[in-house]
Design an enzyme around this catalytic site. Structure first.
Site, PDB file in Angstrom:
ATOM      1  N   TRP B 114     -39.078 -48.768   3.820  1.00 29.60           N
ATOM      2  CA  TRP B 114     -39.496 -50.133   3.027  1.00 29.60           C
ATOM      3  C   TRP B 114     -40.708 -50.407   2.954  1.00 29.60           C
ATOM      4  CZ3 TRP B 114     -35.800 -51.568   0.270  1.00 29.60           C
ATOM      5  CH2 TRP B 114     -34.508 -51.574   0.766  1.00 29.60           C
ATOM      6  N   ASP B 196     -43.756 -58.088   5.223  1.00 26.52           N
ATOM      7  CA  ASP B 196     -42.358 -58.140   4.845  1.00 26.52           C
ATOM      8  C   ASP B 196     -41.501 -58.412   6.326  1.00 26.52           C
ATOM      9  OD1 ASP B 196     -39.757 -57.813   4.196  1.00 26.52           O
ATOM     10  OD2 ASP B 196     -39.788 -55.721   3.439  1.00 26.52           O
ATOM     11  N   LYS B 220     -30.479 -61.173   5.779  1.00 28.99           N
ATOM     12  CA  LYS B 220     -30.447 -60.489   6.886  1.00 28.99           C
ATOM     13  C   LYS B 220     -30.097 -61.760   7.967  1.00 28.99           C
ATOM     14  CE  LYS B 220     -32.036 -56.491   5.253  1.00 28.99           C
ATOM     15  NZ  LYS B 220     -31.199 -55.391   4.932  1.00 28.99           N
TER      16      LYS B 220
END
Lengths: 401, 401
Positions: B114, B196, B220
């Site tokens: 990511w 993030d 999430k």
């Protein structure tokens, strides 16, 4: 069904808009347990076989409903119409460069505040763009309320034709209640037409083959806010891919070619079946339930008949009290989705809203920039609800004339 | 409650992830009738007083949960983390220019796929950027699995410091199961840290004052896909506004400064209370229900205790069979959210997945790029569910060693 039942609303808000109750009931159940998985539709991976099947079914249902030809692809993105303004401009700018080896110009047909905003965003992103016409220059009061006949502007299209990367229009302007006819003007036959159908998609038949790109946010006729559908000519996708391969970089030194954020790059979205990044799967499911519901009801043909009846009834009622109500839109382009009107006499606006509310007719206030009233009669509004409103419109005029 | 009841799932998918059943029940009811309005939460205008109250409450609840100081603002955008990669790069590039009168450089701490993608997107958008370290260069097998000690890279931060527009990190790498400690490295004290937190936000206490920007997709720990929350230092917002006023245009001739699409311009989002364009109001409501639920459970403090217990149990169980299971992540940076492991013996993977499924333990397959297994144990996964999994992990090892 007691917990999930409700009295059918009559909500005329411009969007996010009322949705079919049976769709919401199914969506509510699926939020907790989808297809007996023991998990809700919002809790599964966007790469699971169930999610992929859902994405594919949603596409197929849309293709069926709009009779989308094989020349076009369908995909879904987040970000609403406003994000569409940006990504259409940057994607199609690149497509033109790839095909013509030079930077083109985007043409905007400005008929209300949404097409105006789309133009402003293209300029803000430094896309070469030009207003083909601003409809305010064709109205008597300098406000939006008319779409000029194509005779008035087709020469401009003709003279710019070879440079036009695309011509942009908003098929239905929700704020001002102005709608293009279902057939595109003839002078746009040889240019890539990009159209925002956010507020009238699936309300009437259209000829998809005539469009380069159709973009539509979901929150009017097709569901919850948070998902936008795109229909794009495949040749435009190849052009953008060609730009990425052959042109990206080449133009950098002397001409500014904005890069589209990766999540909004059209070929990336199509190649990844709308799942380059996580697609909002619950919102997609609701969209698909709306599509299924519309197919079961008889498709767009049946919906269009109903929509015409609803609009005809409401406009006829308003027109029958010309001393009392004003419709600030030319008859040639009155929207069948958003019926905008005012009361000529001062001091009655609040009374109208209150009276309507007593009958559970809600969401009738006009857009803050325009005032007056706006009855949004999207697909989910029944003829029954519109009849109730028309009756109230008549009663109110008679009592307060 | 029969229609909306379900057996509590034990779904370990990495996201979109399992959500609290009571949140989903309330959301299902509110989809049809919100606050007794006779309309669902997805059917009301994003500018209605109910929607504005919801936006404000959601912000306030987040501020409460994370103890966000007055130096920071909160807003919500569509587009997920992937869109965040793009808009963080363009917004913060401008902030640096406004403050320093020159173009800065973005530094990326690459610990997994990511953070790697975030770096690639910044480069793709032609933002000057540099990898501060790639964690693969510090592991024995050349794969992601470790976060190098700051001693190894703090000198690079030191030497670049004055040029760094921001330093970017992904606090929890879902694919590889790697998580930064809750305290940021000391060497990042004097730079704008952009993080993030998509997959570990609200799972543990953090010191928000140390971040320039926090970005977190909802799917999430905080709800449905389709909404991303941002926490930003107010001084950065002023810097971007200053850029718009004083610098936009000035840099055009000689340096490329990408423009952010209007829907993702941070000051525009904040000034419009996250409603410059239509906010996905149902998705926001679900987020708020998750926040309320967490507050009622005792806030982050209580959640963090549970999360530590869950992770400790699962890692301890895996570690107790070192001949059988492998955890490809250094002990110093094992994720408390995504427990990644493999079975050393060949040919047992399918058996493991099938055995788990029989016990209704689902979503355990590892990411397609890594293989093996991944148990995502986000906030909504109970200690009970994790205990069931740990028991199965133990049984399976004993039976198949």
């Amino acid at each position: 069904m007691s917990q999930l039942d409700r009295e059918e609303p009559s909500h005329f808000g411009a969007g996010p808009a009322q949705m079919p109750t049976n769709v919401l009931k199914q969506a509510a159940l699926d939020l907790l347990n989808y297809q007996n998985m023991g998990l809700g539709i919002g809790e599964i991976s966007h790469r699971s076989k169930e999610a992929v099947a859902l994405i594919n079914e949603t596409k197929e249902n849309l293709i069926k409903l709009l009779e989308i030809p094989g020349t076009h692809d369908v995909f879904f993105l987040q970000g609403g119409g406003t994000t569409g303004f940006s990504s259409i401009a940057t994607n199609l700018n690149q497509a033109y460069i790839a095909r013509h080896g030079k930077v083109g110009k985007a043409g905007y047909l400005v008929t209300g505040s949404w097409s105006q905003k789309a133009y402003e965003e293209a300029k803000r992103l430094r896309i070469q763009s030009e207003v083909i016409f601003d409809a305010r220059n064709f109205s008597q009061d300098g406000k939006f309320g008319i779409i000029p006949n194509e005779k008035e502007w087709s020469n401009k299209i003709e003279s710019l034709k070879d440079d036009l990367s695309y011509v942009y229009l908003c098929e239905n302007e929700t704020v001002h209640g102005i709608e293009w006819g279902p057939e595109l003007p003839k002078c746009l036959s040889d240019v890539e037409v990009v159209a925002d159908l956010s507020s009238d998609i699936l309300s009437r038949k259209i000829d998809v083959s005539r469009y380069g790109v159709i973009m539509a946010g979901a929150q009017k006729n097709i569901g919850l806010a948070g998902l936008t559908l795109y229909i794009i000519k495949k040749s435009l996708l190849s052009d953008i891919e060609k730009f990425n391969k052959e042109f990206a970089g080449k133009f950098e030194d002397n001409v500014h070619v904005p890069v589209t954020p990766i999540a909004f790059e059209f070929p990336t979205a199509v190649k990844n079946n709308s799942s380059y990044n996580t697609i909002p799967i619950f919102t997609l499911h609701v969209m698909n339930l709306v599509f299924r519901n519309l197919i079961a009801k008889g498709g767009i043909e049946q919906q269009q008949i109903e929509n015409e009846e609803k609009a005809e009834l409401l406009y006829r009622t308003l027109d029958s009290f010309p001393e009392f109500y004003n419709i600030p839109v030319d008859k040639s382009c009155r929207s069948k989705m958003n019926v905008v009107f005012t009361i000529k006499k001062d001091g009655l606006d609040d009374l109208f809203i209150e009276g309507a509310k007593k009958l559970k007719l809600t969401g009738l206030k006009g857009h803050r920039s325009v005032g007056g009233f706006r009855a949004s009669i999207y697909n989910a509004l029944s003829l029954e609800a519109v009849t109730k409103l028309a009756d109230f419109v008549e009663d109110f005029a008679k009592k307060n004339m």
